[in-house]
Design a protein around this motif. Structure first.
Motif, PDB file in Angstrom:
ATOM      1  N   MET A   1      -2.232  36.026  42.749  1.00 48.81           N
ATOM      2  CA  MET A   1      -2.145  34.941  41.799  1.00 48.81           C
ATOM      3  C   MET A   1      -2.531  35.481  40.422  1.00 48.81           C
ATOM      4  O   MET A   1      -3.584  36.092  40.259  1.00 48.81           O
ATOM      5  CB  MET A   1      -3.075  33.807  42.213  1.00 48.81           C
ATOM      6  CG  MET A   1      -2.935  32.600  41.345  1.00 48.81           C
ATOM      7  SD  MET A   1      -3.677  31.118  42.036  1.00 48.81           S
ATOM      8  CE  MET A   1      -5.350  31.304  41.520  1.00 48.81           C
ATOM      9  N   THR A   2      -1.695  35.256  39.460  1.00 45.60           N
ATOM     10  CA  THR A   2      -1.922  35.720  38.100  1.00 45.60           C
ATOM     11  C   THR A   2      -2.059  34.529  37.170  1.00 45.60           C
ATOM     12  O   THR A   2      -1.272  33.581  37.250  1.00 45.60           O
ATOM     13  CB  THR A   2      -0.734  36.593  37.635  1.00 45.60           C
ATOM     14  OG1 THR A   2      -0.570  37.666  38.563  1.00 45.60           O
ATOM     15  CG2 THR A   2      -0.963  37.138  36.248  1.00 45.60           C
ATOM     16  N   GLN A   3      -3.063  34.606  36.299  1.00 41.36           N
ATOM     17  CA  GLN A   3      -3.243  33.528  35.330  1.00 41.36           C
ATOM     18  C   GLN A   3      -2.034  33.470  34.410  1.00 41.36           C
ATOM     19  O   GLN A   3      -1.580  34.497  33.911  1.00 41.36           O
ATOM     20  CB  GLN A   3      -4.528  33.744  34.529  1.00 41.36           C
ATOM     21  CG  GLN A   3      -4.848  32.574  33.634  1.00 41.36           C
ATOM     22  CD  GLN A   3      -6.283  32.594  33.133  1.00 41.36           C
ATOM     23  OE1 GLN A   3      -7.179  33.003  33.856  1.00 41.36           O
ATOM     24  NE2 GLN A   3      -6.479  32.142  31.926  1.00 41.36           N
ATOM     25  N   ARG A   4      -1.513  32.276  34.184  1.00 42.25           N
ATOM     26  CA  ARG A   4      -0.288  32.108  33.407  1.00 42.25           C
ATOM     27  C   ARG A   4      -0.520  32.117  31.908  1.00 42.25           C
ATOM     28  O   ARG A   4       0.333  32.573  31.150  1.00 42.25           O
ATOM     29  CB  ARG A   4       0.393  30.801  33.804  1.00 42.25           C
ATOM     30  CG  ARG A   4       0.934  30.836  35.212  1.00 42.25           C
ATOM     31  CD  ARG A   4       1.476  29.488  35.614  1.00 42.25           C
ATOM     32  NE  ARG A   4       2.176  29.591  36.881  1.00 42.25           N
ATOM     33  CZ  ARG A   4       2.438  28.562  37.661  1.00 42.25           C
ATOM     34  NH1 ARG A   4       2.072  27.337  37.302  1.00 42.25           N
ATOM     35  NH2 ARG A   4       3.072  28.736  38.794  1.00 42.25           N
ATOM     36  N   MET A   5      -1.619  31.539  31.475  1.00 45.51           N
ATOM     37  CA  MET A   5      -1.929  31.508  30.052  1.00 45.51           C
ATOM     38  C   MET A   5      -3.389  31.171  29.864  1.00 45.51           C
ATOM     39  O   MET A   5      -4.050  30.719  30.800  1.00 45.51           O
ATOM     40  CB  MET A   5      -1.060  30.498  29.295  1.00 45.51           C
ATOM     41  CG  MET A   5      -1.408  29.036  29.568  1.00 45.51           C
ATOM     42  SD  MET A   5      -0.701  27.788  28.435  1.00 45.51           S
ATOM     43  CE  MET A   5       0.962  28.320  28.201  1.00 45.51           C
ATOM     44  N   ASN A   6      -3.862  31.386  28.664  1.00 40.65           N
ATOM     45  CA  ASN A   6      -5.231  31.054  28.306  1.00 40.65           C
ATOM     46  C   ASN A   6      -5.181  29.872  27.346  1.00 40.65           C
ATOM     47  O   ASN A   6      -4.990  30.040  26.142  1.00 40.65           O
ATOM     48  CB  ASN A   6      -5.922  32.260  27.669  1.00 40.65           C
ATOM     49  CG  ASN A   6      -7.382  32.000  27.387  1.00 40.65           C
ATOM     50  OD1 ASN A   6      -7.787  30.882  27.112  1.00 40.65           O
ATOM     51  ND2 ASN A   6      -8.168  33.054  27.435  1.00 40.65           N
ATOM     52  N   PRO A 139      -2.617  24.285  36.801  1.00 35.13           N
ATOM     53  CA  PRO A 139      -1.278  24.739  36.419  1.00 35.13           C
ATOM     54  C   PRO A 139      -1.242  26.095  35.724  1.00 35.13           C
ATOM     55  O   PRO A 139      -0.234  26.792  35.780  1.00 35.13           O
ATOM     56  CB  PRO A 139      -0.756  23.636  35.488  1.00 35.13           C
ATOM     57  CG  PRO A 139      -1.930  22.837  35.078  1.00 35.13           C
ATOM     58  CD  PRO A 139      -2.996  23.044  36.112  1.00 35.13           C
ATOM     59  N   THR A 140      -2.363  26.489  35.097  1.00 35.41           N
ATOM     60  CA  THR A 140      -2.395  27.803  34.445  1.00 35.41           C
ATOM     61  C   THR A 140      -2.893  28.894  35.375  1.00 35.41           C
ATOM     62  O   THR A 140      -2.916  30.058  34.999  1.00 35.41           O
ATOM     63  CB  THR A 140      -3.280  27.780  33.180  1.00 35.41           C
ATOM     64  OG1 THR A 140      -4.630  27.469  33.548  1.00 35.41           O
ATOM     65  CG2 THR A 140      -2.756  26.785  32.164  1.00 35.41           C
ATOM     66  N   ARG A 141      -3.313  28.498  36.578  1.00 33.56           N
ATOM     67  CA  ARG A 141      -3.827  29.432  37.588  1.00 33.56           C
ATOM     68  C   ARG A 141      -4.973  30.279  37.045  1.00 33.56           C
ATOM     69  O   ARG A 141      -4.978  31.501  37.169  1.00 33.56           O
ATOM     70  CB  ARG A 141      -2.705  30.315  38.129  1.00 33.56           C
ATOM     71  CG  ARG A 141      -1.660  29.553  38.890  1.00 33.56           C
ATOM     72  CD  ARG A 141      -0.635  30.461  39.497  1.00 33.56           C
ATOM     73  NE  ARG A 141       0.325  29.693  40.275  1.00 33.56           N
ATOM     74  CZ  ARG A 141       1.512  30.126  40.618  1.00 33.56           C
ATOM     75  NH1 ARG A 141       1.899  31.344  40.290  1.00 33.56           N
ATOM     76  NH2 ARG A 141       2.315  29.374  41.322  1.00 33.56           N
ATOM     77  N   THR A 143      -8.115  32.330  36.718  1.00 33.89           N
ATOM     78  CA  THR A 143      -8.711  33.248  37.678  1.00 33.89           C
ATOM     79  C   THR A 143     -10.210  32.931  37.823  1.00 33.89           C
ATOM     80  O   THR A 143     -10.914  32.878  36.816  1.00 33.89           O
ATOM     81  CB  THR A 143      -8.535  34.693  37.220  1.00 33.89           C
ATOM     82  OG1 THR A 143      -7.135  34.925  37.003  1.00 33.89           O
ATOM     83  CG2 THR A 143      -9.064  35.669  38.250  1.00 33.89           C
TER      84      THR A 143
END
Length: 149
Positions: A1-6, A139-141, A143
Motif C-alpha cells: 500500500m502506497t500513500q497517494r498524497m499528502n 482515501p489517501t492511504r 502510511t
C-alpha cells in the motif's frame, strides 16, 4: 500500500483547522484515555489503519492495557469498560454509522447520564473530528507511523 498524497502539504489551512478541533477536544474535560478509546473505535469502524495505529499506540503509551485495547472492537461483550466508556463507545458507533444506525434517544440519554452538556458537546466534536480525519487518511492511504519506523 502506497500513500497517494499528502493532504497536509496540499491543504495546509484545512489541516490547521482540523488541528484546532483536536485542540478543542483535548482541552475539554473529557478523560484522555476515553478519547483514545473513542478515536480508536471510530477508526476501526471506518477501516482507517493510520488512525488505528496512532490511537492504539497513543493509548498504550498513556498506560492503556493490551486487554482493553484488543477488546475495543468487541466492547459490548468485554468486561473491561466502565459505564461512562460504554456510553461513549455506543455514542461513537451510532454517530459514526449514521447511514445504517442513528443516535437513538436511548443512546443519547445514556450518554447524557455520564457526561455534562459541555462534555457531551466535546464528545460530539471528538467523534465528528476523528471521522473527518478517517475520511482524509483512508482515501489517501496514509502510511501508519509504526510502519515508517
Amino acid at each position: 500500500m502506497t500513500q497517494r498524497m499528502n493532504v497536509g502539504k496540499l491543504a495546509g489551512p484545512a489541516y490547521k483547522a482540523m488541528a484546532g478541533l483536536d485542540a478543542f477536544v483535548s482541552d475539554s474535560t473529557l478523560p484522555k484515555p476515553l478519547l483514545e478509546l473513542v478515536w480508536l473505535r471510530a477508526s476501526q469502524i471506518n477501516g482507517c489503519v493510520y488512525c488505528v495505529d496512532t490511537h492504539s499506540s497513543d493509548a498504550k503509551q498513556a498506560g492503556e492495557s493490551d486487554a482493553r485495547l484488543h477488546a475495543v472492537a468487541v466492547w459490548q461483550e468485554a468486561p473491561f469498560f466502565t459505564d461512562q466508556e460504554r456510553a461513549a463507545l455506543a455514542f461513537t458507533e451510532a454517530a459514526t454509522r449514521l447511514s445504517t444506525d442513528d443516535v437513538t434517544d436511548e443512546i443519547w440519554e445514556q450518554a447524557s447520564r455520564h457526561f455534562t452538556e459541555e462534555e457531551l458537546a466535546a464528545l460530539i466534536v471528538a467523534v465528528a473530528t476523528i471521522n473527518a480525519w478517517n475520511r482524509i487518511a483512508v482515501p489517501t492511504r496514509m502510511t501508519p507511523e509504526s510502519y515508517k519506523s
